[in-house]
Design a protein around this motif. Structure first.
Motif: not given
Length: 118
Positions: A93-99, A102-109
């Protein structure tokens, strides 16, 4: 006392004469053991019976303790397996949350890059 009488008295004191005339020696230790057995044999048998009973009780208690210990070990192993599964689920679950982060951060960037590029 005649010579024969003294000989017979000596045999009676030192041992018993057998029917064929040969001398059989009675050992004082054997006589003492026989007397001891007559005096204390009942008490000794009673003590041996009590010890045998105690031995059986101890063996039964030991078997119960072993069974209880086996149950406790099995319960601990089951709990350990549950904890391992729970830990693995939390790790995934932690790996999924981190992934996802990261995807959300990439989208924000990407959005910020698009907004500044206009």
């Amino acid at each position: 006392m005649t010579m024969k009488g003294a000989e017979q008295a000596g045999k009676a004191a030192g041992g018993a004469a057998s029917a064929n005339g040969s001398e059989a020696t009675v050992h004082p230790e054997a006589t003492i053991d026989q007397v001891r057995n007559l005096l204390f044999g009942g008490a000794q048998r009673s003590i041996e019976n009590n010890l045998a009973g105690l031995r059986e009780e101890m063996q039964a208690s030991l078997k119960m303790l072993q069974a209880d210990f086996a149950k406790e070990v099995a319960a601990l192993q089951a709990r350990l397996q549950e904890l391992e599964q729970d830990t693995e689920q939390k790790r995934l679950a932690s790996h999924r949350d981190i992934g996802a982060a990261i995807s959300e951060l990439g989208a924000t960037i990407t959005r910020l890059g698009s907004a500044t590029g206009r």
